[in-house]
Design a protein around this motif. Structure first.
Motif, PDB file in Angstrom:
ATOM      1  N   UNK A  26      49.860 -70.378 -12.178  1.00  0.00           N
ATOM      2  CA  UNK A  26      48.880 -70.478 -13.277  1.00  0.00           C
ATOM      3  C   UNK A  26      47.491 -70.890 -12.814  1.00  0.00           C
ATOM      4  N   UNK A  27      47.237 -70.847 -11.506  1.00  0.00           N
ATOM      5  CA  UNK A  27      45.918 -71.162 -10.987  1.00  0.00           C
ATOM      6  C   UNK A  27      45.006 -69.938 -10.971  1.00  0.00           C
ATOM      7  N   UNK A  28      43.739 -70.187 -10.773  1.00  0.00           N
ATOM      8  CA  UNK A  28      42.762 -69.097 -10.751  1.00  0.00           C
ATOM      9  C   UNK A  28      43.072 -68.112  -9.628  1.00  0.00           C
ATOM     10  N   UNK A  29      43.439 -68.647  -8.472  1.00  0.00           N
ATOM     11  CA  UNK A  29      43.805 -67.786  -7.333  1.00  0.00           C
ATOM     12  C   UNK A  29      45.001 -66.911  -7.671  1.00  0.00           C
ATOM     13  N   UNK A  30      46.027 -67.500  -8.287  1.00  0.00           N
ATOM     14  CA  UNK A  30      47.232 -66.747  -8.644  1.00  0.00           C
ATOM     15  C   UNK A  30      46.889 -65.599  -9.591  1.00  0.00           C
ATOM     16  N   UNK A  31      46.144 -65.927 -10.628  1.00  0.00           N
ATOM     17  CA  UNK A  31      45.772 -64.922 -11.626  1.00  0.00           C
ATOM     18  C   UNK A  31      44.906 -63.836 -11.010  1.00  0.00           C
ATOM     19  N   UNK A  32      43.998 -64.234 -10.112  1.00  0.00           N
ATOM     20  CA  UNK A  32      43.104 -63.249  -9.521  1.00  0.00           C
ATOM     21  C   UNK A  32      43.879 -62.227  -8.691  1.00  0.00           C
ATOM     22  N   UNK A  33      44.811 -62.703  -7.889  1.00  0.00           N
ATOM     23  CA  UNK A  33      45.630 -61.779  -7.101  1.00  0.00           C
ATOM     24  C   UNK A  33      46.471 -60.896  -8.025  1.00  0.00           C
TER      25      UNK A  33
END
Length: 397
Positions: free
Chosen positions: A347-354
């Motif tokens: 649920x982090x920004x990095x996770x969502x971005x990928x």
């Protein structure tokens, strides 16, 4: 530094006059046609400020120009109403002063007020940067984005998703200032020629995603919310460990990438200083703004700065592209930080971005210790991460 156009002046002539790349002058004056400058028009010269100077015995324009390493005509341009052959001792003239030292002081508690002040000053000295607000925090503070360069490749960096990790803003703003100094003084950073990067890459920076939270950590609660925040903080007036935004929502647990899993397994079920992912994904104005920015810009690479651990995370569910692994190898080599592909956190920004864009995205955990990290670590953190910043904007596979 503002000057007025004379007959025959061109941007390319100003470039020779002040030893500033012509492209930076053109980009500093987007409303002017570089091929048709009008006499009397105001032109911004980046990397310089004006200084008042009092004429002393023996001063000449030629001597002063030599001392400043500029052409004499630069002085004539700024002092058109003064006869250079009849200087009077005690009279005042204007000297162009090249900016060679940083504006940003990262070695301090870096509040939103300091951020605004530094951005205003940087925009004055380096008018080729583009500054805008991409949204507002809960308390109405603008979420600033700075853009530099006009290349087709897009790189994004952000800092202070978490309030007690405000030192990441100090680090990122220091890099921004060093990058600008390198451009206008034509000096490489660790061997990287930044002007070629400027031409090839558009760099986007959001230096403070969570300004309300940062100010809460550094300055304490605003009076109108004191009782509410004390209640969320279990009655404690010590807010130095606060990670969330001002509503007690952890902004880096807000993105729709296994958010439901994070929501279910988090022990915190209501607003708290840390770890509460909200009642739904993208419930907060700060996370909405960051998601909309990504959707608008479709960056090729993304770095999210956090603390602590001296490591970085770069994988999500096998959706990260092959380029991410090559970048991770380079990041590890230049920083000494540990490369971690997968971590049991979502649920982090990095996770969502990928997940959304299949582009390289990284969560960098700067420094090591207990948050908030002490400013005594600033120099070491900046030294370690500078290589990562540079690789992310100049290494393309």
């Amino acid at each position: 530094m503002k000057i007025s156009v004379r007959s025959g002046d061109t941007f390319w002539y100003y470039s020779q006059l002040f030893f500033i790349p012509a492209g930076l002058i053109i980009d500093s004056n987007p409303s002017l046609d570089p091929n048709a400058l009008k006499i009397g028009s105001e032109v911004e010269i980046p990397g310089f400020i004006k200084e008042s100077y009092t004429i002393k015995q023996g001063d000449t324009f030629w001597k002063l120009a030599e001392q400043r390493n500029i052409h004499v005509d630069g002085l004539l341009l700024l002092n058109g109403n003064i006869n250079p052959d009849a200087l009077k001792i005690g009279s005042a003239i204007i000297l162009p002063s090249r900016v060679t030292t940083p504006i940003v002081n990262g070695r301090q508690g870096y509040s939103f007020e300091i951020l605004q002040r530094d951005l205003t000053r940087l925009k004055e000295i380096y008018p080729f940067i583009r500054l805008r607000s991409i949204g507002e925090s809960v308390l109405g503070k603008p979420l600033y984005e700075i853009k530099i360069g006009d290349g087709s490749k897009k790189v994004h960096m952000n800092a202070s998703f978490h309030a007690n990790e405000w030192i990441t803003t100090s680090v990122l703003m220091t890099f921004l200032n060093d990058f600008l100094l390198s451009l206008t003084n034509m000096m490489p950073i660790r061997g990287v020629e930044t002007l070629s990067v400027y031409k090839a890459v558009t760099l986007s920076i959001v230096p403070m995603v969570n300004p309300d939270g940062v100010d809460l950590v550094l300055k304490g609660p605003p009076s109108a919310m004191k009782d509410q925040l004390l209640n969320i903080n279990n009655g404690s007036s010590d807010f130095t460990g606060w990670k969330a935004n001002i509503r007690g929502v952890d902004l880096n647990n807000q993105f729709p990438a296994k958010w439901e899993l994070e929501k279910e397994r988090k022990e915190v079920k209501s607003p708290a200083p840390r770890d509460f992912p909200g009642d739904k994904p993208l419930s907060e104005p700060e996370t909405i703004a960051m998601a909309e920015l990504a959707q608008e810009e479709l960056f090729d690479r993304m770095l999210a700065l956090h603390t602590q651990g001296k490591e970085f995370y770069w994988g999500y569910e096998g959706l990260e592209p092959p380029e991410a692994e090559r970048l991770a190898e380079d990041f590890e080599r230049v920083s000494g930080y540990r490369s971690v592909r997968y971590i049991d956190s979502y649920a982090g920004y990095k996770d969502w971005y990928i997940k959304e864009y299949r582009k390289p995205a990284f969560t960098l955990e700067l420094g090591k210790g207990i948050n908030p990290l002490p400013l005594s670590q600033f120099d070491e953190i900046y030294r370690d991460t500078l290589g990562i910043f540079l690789v992310s904007i100049y290494r393309w596979y």
